[in-house]
Write a protein that holds these residues in place. Structure first.
Motif, PDB file in Angstrom:
ATOM      1  N   ILE A  17      17.030 -35.505  61.368  1.00 46.38           N
ATOM      2  CA  ILE A  17      17.022 -36.381  62.088  1.00 46.38           C
ATOM      3  C   ILE A  17      16.601 -37.618  60.545  1.00 46.38           C
ATOM      4  O   ILE A  17      15.873 -37.653  59.636  1.00 46.38           O
ATOM      5  CB  ILE A  17      15.550 -36.771  62.284  1.00 46.38           C
ATOM      6  N   ILE A  18      17.939 -39.136  60.677  1.00 51.13           N
ATOM      7  CA  ILE A  18      17.724 -39.902  59.724  1.00 51.13           C
ATOM      8  C   ILE A  18      16.520 -41.213  59.602  1.00 51.13           C
ATOM      9  O   ILE A  18      17.111 -41.183  61.553  1.00 51.13           O
ATOM     10  CB  ILE A  18      18.940 -40.245  59.303  1.00 51.13           C
ATOM     11  N   THR A  19      15.765 -41.252  59.089  1.00 55.16           N
ATOM     12  CA  THR A  19      15.040 -42.713  59.919  1.00 55.16           C
ATOM     13  C   THR A  19      15.304 -43.330  59.192  1.00 55.16           C
ATOM     14  O   THR A  19      14.388 -43.449  57.705  1.00 55.16           O
ATOM     15  CB  THR A  19      13.432 -42.576  60.159  1.00 55.16           C
ATOM     16  N   MET A  20      15.337 -45.153  59.411  1.00 56.27           N
ATOM     17  CA  MET A  20      15.606 -45.828  58.881  1.00 56.27           C
ATOM     18  C   MET A  20      13.556 -47.105  58.108  1.00 56.27           C
ATOM     19  O   MET A  20      13.699 -46.683  58.911  1.00 56.27           O
ATOM     20  CB  MET A  20      16.401 -47.107  59.306  1.00 56.27           C
ATOM     21  N   ASN A  21      13.601 -46.512  56.767  1.00 56.31           N
ATOM     22  CA  ASN A  21      12.455 -47.417  56.401  1.00 56.31           C
ATOM     23  C   ASN A  21      12.593 -48.399  55.574  1.00 56.31           C
ATOM     24  O   ASN A  21      12.127 -47.731  53.997  1.00 56.31           O
ATOM     25  CB  ASN A  21      11.875 -45.638  56.254  1.00 56.31           C
ATOM     26  N   ARG A  22      12.667 -49.444  55.880  1.00 54.29           N
ATOM     27  CA  ARG A  22      12.889 -50.505  55.000  1.00 54.29           C
ATOM     28  C   ARG A  22      11.821 -51.595  55.938  1.00 54.29           C
ATOM     29  O   ARG A  22      12.269 -52.240  56.141  1.00 54.29           O
ATOM     30  CB  ARG A  22      14.456 -50.974  54.954  1.00 54.29           C
ATOM     31  N   PRO A  23      10.254 -51.620  56.232  1.00 55.27           N
ATOM     32  CA  PRO A  23       9.661 -52.234  57.054  1.00 55.27           C
ATOM     33  C   PRO A  23       9.374 -53.720  56.516  1.00 55.27           C
ATOM     34  O   PRO A  23       9.236 -54.244  57.398  1.00 55.27           O
ATOM     35  CB  PRO A  23       8.191 -51.413  56.760  1.00 55.27           C
ATOM     36  N   LYS A  24       9.343 -53.983  54.972  1.00 58.95           N
ATOM     37  CA  LYS A  24       9.015 -55.109  54.607  1.00 58.95           C
ATOM     38  C   LYS A  24      10.612 -56.266  54.365  1.00 58.95           C
ATOM     39  O   LYS A  24       9.994 -57.769  55.084  1.00 58.95           O
ATOM     40  CB  LYS A  24       9.472 -55.383  53.125  1.00 58.95           C
ATOM     41  N   ALA A  25      10.930 -55.445  55.083  1.00 56.73           N
ATOM     42  CA  ALA A  25      12.646 -56.461  55.482  1.00 56.73           C
ATOM     43  C   ALA A  25      12.955 -56.291  56.946  1.00 56.73           C
ATOM     44  O   ALA A  25      13.793 -56.589  57.734  1.00 56.73           O
ATOM     45  CB  ALA A  25      13.786 -56.262  54.722  1.00 56.73           C
TER      46      ALA A  25
END
Ligand code: CAA
Length: 258
Positions: A17-25
């Motif tokens: 499972i790959i979770t993209m995690n760049r919440p600020k953008a």
């Protein structure tokens, strides 16, 4: 172990499972985020213990598209010499089954990477669209091609030329996504589907994926020939023999991914 800045990686048995995690953008797909996704997908392809992959994002946004702030100063010369957006296409070259679990917005490049996956599972409040036209450009990572194949010309034209978003229901009705599920269950259901795929023979799932993708690349006759040869070659595998013997002997198959 590779150190990632913008993705989280975990494994549940044979599912990665790959979770993209760049919440600020809002998970804007900067070069580094794309590179990390591609790096991890290649690792999954190489790992014999991974049979299927889920790509997901944050609860409110799957991905808001290419990073507009990073992209704004780009020039044609720079785009040409670095072949901008070509690395994105590596996502579509993943050989193992890849499921997008989409919550919230999948916009522009976000929708494009979802479409590079094999199956899209959509949260009931997810939204899909290609707003690039409002930025004075248009989709540049497969949107004009993959969306047209997924939803047909009229719907693709309307979405790409107006930049308006569509709801999960419209996405489902037009064939962009395979099912709509409650937002909170998107990732779990995507993992369950991936686990079902992973329980089958790994090389068979990979070959079936190649055959299905061939449907987009060739005439019907060429595709049928390709499929027939691939089907014939399944008889070289232990798993084919085991699968058929287990059916005849009324027991569950024990695949060896070989
Ligand atoms: N690039 C860079 N930063 C982005 C971004 C993007 N695509 N999308 C959102 N962000 C940033 C915002 O600038 C904001 O940062 P700051 O707080 O520093 O200003 C932060 O993420 C949160 O965004 P919002 O305040 O806008 O949050 P929201 O919840 O009100 O809206 C959204 C979320 C609907 C996703 C909205 O941000 C949005 O519409 N984003 C842009 C969508 C877009 O135009 N995508 C196309 C990109 S171009 C492309 O993808 C080209 C291609 O084909 C390869």
């Amino acid at each position: 172990n590779t150190k990632y800045q913008f993705i989280d990686v975990k494994k549940e048995e044979k599912v990665s499972i790959i979770t993209m995690n760049r919440p600020k953008a809002s998970n804007a797909l900067c070069d580094r985020l794309i590179h990390e996704i591609v790096t991890q997908l290649k690792k999954c392809d190489r790992n014999p213990e991974t049979n299927a992959i889920v790509l997901t994002g944050l609860h409110k946004v799957f991905a808001a598209g290419a990073d507009v702030k990073e992209m704004e100063p780009r020039t044609f010369q720079g785009n040409f010499s670095t072949n901008f957006s070509s690395e994105w296409d590596e996502i579509a070259k993943t050989r193992k089954p890849l499921i997008a679990a989409v919550n919230g917005f999948a916009l522009g490049g976000g929708c494009e990477i979802a479409m590079m996956c094999d199956i899209i599972i959509a949260g009931e409040n997810s939204k899909f669209g290609h707003p690039e036209i409002k930025l004075g450009t248009f989709s540049g990572a497969g949107g004009t091609q993959r969306l047209t194949r997924a939803v047909g010309k009229a719907k693709a034209m309307e979405m790409l030329l107006t930049g308006e978003l569509i709801s999960a229901r419209e996405a489902w009705q037009s064939g962009l996504v395979s099912r709509i599920v409650p937002d909170h269950d998107v990732v779990d259901i995507a993992i369950k589907i991936a686990a079902k795929i992973a329980a089958n023979s790994q090389p068979m799932a990979m070959m079936a994926k190649e055959c299905i993708n061939q449907a987009y690349e060739s005439t019907l006759q060429e595709g049928l020939e390709f499929e027939r040869r691939m089907f014939q070659s399944t008889f070289a595998f232990y798993d084919r023999e085991e699968g058929m013997k287990s059916f005849i002997n009324k027991r569950d198959p024990e695949f060896k991914d070989a």
